[in-house]
Design a protein around this motif. Structure first.
Motif, PDB file in Angstrom:
ATOM      1  N   ILE A   1       0.838  -1.208   0.000  1.00  0.00           N
ATOM      2  CA  ILE A   1       0.000   0.000   0.000  1.00  0.00           C
ATOM      3  C   ILE A   1       0.869   1.253   0.000  1.00  0.00           C
ATOM      4  N   LYS A   2       1.867   1.222   0.859  1.00  0.00           N
ATOM      5  CA  LYS A   2       2.754   2.371   1.048  1.00  0.00           C
ATOM      6  C   LYS A   2       3.457   2.775  -0.249  1.00  0.00           C
ATOM      7  N   SER A   3       3.701   1.801  -1.115  1.00  0.00           N
ATOM      8  CA  SER A   3       4.440   2.111  -2.339  1.00  0.00           C
ATOM      9  C   SER A   3       3.527   2.599  -3.462  1.00  0.00           C
ATOM     10  N   ARG A   4       2.239   2.643  -3.222  1.00  0.00           N
ATOM     11  CA  ARG A   4       1.333   3.172  -4.250  1.00  0.00           C
ATOM     12  C   ARG A   4       1.452   4.702  -4.315  1.00  0.00           C
ATOM     13  N   PRO A   5       1.339   5.278  -5.518  1.00  0.00           N
ATOM     14  CA  PRO A   5       1.447   6.738  -5.650  1.00  0.00           C
ATOM     15  C   PRO A   5       0.511   7.512  -4.722  1.00  0.00           C
ATOM     16  N   MET A   6      -0.709   6.996  -4.516  1.00  0.00           N
ATOM     17  CA  MET A   6      -1.677   7.706  -3.662  1.00  0.00           C
ATOM     18  C   MET A   6      -1.138   7.993  -2.266  1.00  0.00           C
ATOM     19  N   PHE A   7      -0.152   7.184  -1.811  1.00  0.00           N
ATOM     20  CA  PHE A   7       0.301   7.272  -0.418  1.00  0.00           C
ATOM     21  C   PHE A   7       1.376   8.337  -0.208  1.00  0.00           C
ATOM     22  N   ARG A   8       2.010   8.774  -1.318  1.00  0.00           N
ATOM     23  CA  ARG A   8       3.175   9.655  -1.207  1.00  0.00           C
ATOM     24  C   ARG A   8       2.935  10.875  -0.330  1.00  0.00           C
ATOM     25  N   ASN A   9       1.823  11.542  -0.618  1.00  0.00           N
ATOM     26  CA  ASN A   9       1.518  12.774   0.092  1.00  0.00           C
ATOM     27  C   ASN A   9       1.415  12.566   1.605  1.00  0.00           C
ATOM     28  N   LEU A  10       0.850  11.429   1.978  1.00  0.00           N
ATOM     29  CA  LEU A  10       0.669  11.103   3.400  1.00  0.00           C
ATOM     30  C   LEU A  10       2.010  10.912   4.098  1.00  0.00           C
TER      31      LEU A  10
END
Lengths: 226, 226
Positions: free
Chosen positions: A198-207
């Motif tokens: 999950i962490k490596s998905r682009p959606m997570f970057r901002n978090l």
């Protein structure tokens, strides 16, 4: 532009941020210190809670479950994060509720309140974190990590073959606890492997770039190879 | 036949009973003493909570919000109880969450636990109801009845022009407290008038005949003209 009123360590706000990012919908963040109960904010949401989303057309949306469903119905492009097929959709929603009510109530809300929010409240500011509550919440995490491990041992993602809002919800709650350094990943390797995906998905970057005022995240918080 | 595992004074079970009755979907009730944590029941719902619905095709559905959404998607005949139009649907879902999380957590779950469930548990059976918790919960009811009055002073039903799952959810929670005789109707006449309209709907009949083992309902509980 869409506006999301949020608090960085609110798991329900994080859920919507992840969903918006996964759906590639632009938004700006507005930090809301919800415990201050600003009258202007209460007029947007009588419950006084984040997240609140103001959509492009000016619609004011409150409650994270209502916002999730609204976003799926309003922006169906690229498929649904609730899934296809009635039993599948029921399974995604069951797991959203599992993490929002059980994990949220017993663990993430308690830890964030004791460790962070409490210091901002005039009534509790001087009393400090309650160590019994913190111990109880930290103990309860194991049960949920066991459940995540059990699920991903049988399925590709939490609710089945496809990545869904069940994964987003669970990860949103865990990411808050991970910021605080309280997730015992080493004794739950299957859950850890799922969280790394999950962490490596682009959606997570901002978090992962997020910082809550006055509180440094745990050393491995932003590390994709933790 | 559809089967609903329920507990008579569980507001979440009542919500599904009302929805099924409103949609004219047949079902049989199966009493589940969820606090006994029967292994057969835990295998249906790992969370160990009622309601659990077994639908005609054998699908096992858990969590009241997931069940509500499933029933609306599976049986759309005669219109949606979540409403039409995206902002309207978001408003219905916001109010469902308001009553399930705020009213449920602060009031109905607490009162049912203190006054009823506690006596069945080996760990708490001898301690009796906690009068401070009961007092706090009963005080909190006024705020919600004020909010209901405020809403129905501006709208026909809680979420707008049409009867919806918002009304069903609020009435399910209140009906449990009303069984216990703890709703201060006389100081909230607009809310009372709204509840009287709900109570007189055919879907409510079955609930008014309900009796929880060993606990007599308040004198006006089944009275349509209370």
């Amino acid at each position: 532009m869409r506006t999301l009123y949020h608090y960085p360590l609110c798991p329900y706000s994080r859920k919507i941020r992840l969903q918006l990012a996964e759906k590639k919908l632009d938004f700006t963040l507005e930090l809301e210190k919800f415990w201050e109960k600003r009258p202007e904010f209460l007029s947007l949401n009588a419950a006084g809670q984040v997240p609140v989303l103001i959509d492009l057309n000016g619609s004011v949306l409150a409650d994270s479950v209502a916002i999730c469903e609204y976003l799926e119905e309003t922006y169906p492009k690229d498929g649904s994060l609730i899934g296809e097929g009635l039993p599948q959709r029921a399974e995604v929603r069951r797991l959203i509720a599992w993490f929002d009510t059980r994990f949220g109530r017993d663990i993430s809300e308690r830890l964030v309140f004791e460790k962070i929010i409490k210091r901002y409240l005039p009534t509790t500011g001087s009393s400090g974190p309650d160590s019994a509550v913190i111990r109880q919440a930290k103990n309860a995490i194991h049960h949920h990590l066991d459940y995540i491990s059990w699920l991903v041992d049988r399925r590709n993602w939490l609710a089945g073959d496809h990545f869904s809002l069940a994964d987003i919800t669970a990860a949103a709650h865990l990411s808050v606890i991970d910021y605080l350094g309280d997730v015992p990943w080493e004794s739950h390797l299957l859950a850890k492997e799922w969280y790394a995906r999950i962490k490596s998905r682009p959606m997570f970057r901002n978090l992962l770039q997020d910082r809550a005022s006055g509180l440094t995240p745990s050393a491995h918080y932003a590390d994709l190879d933790f």
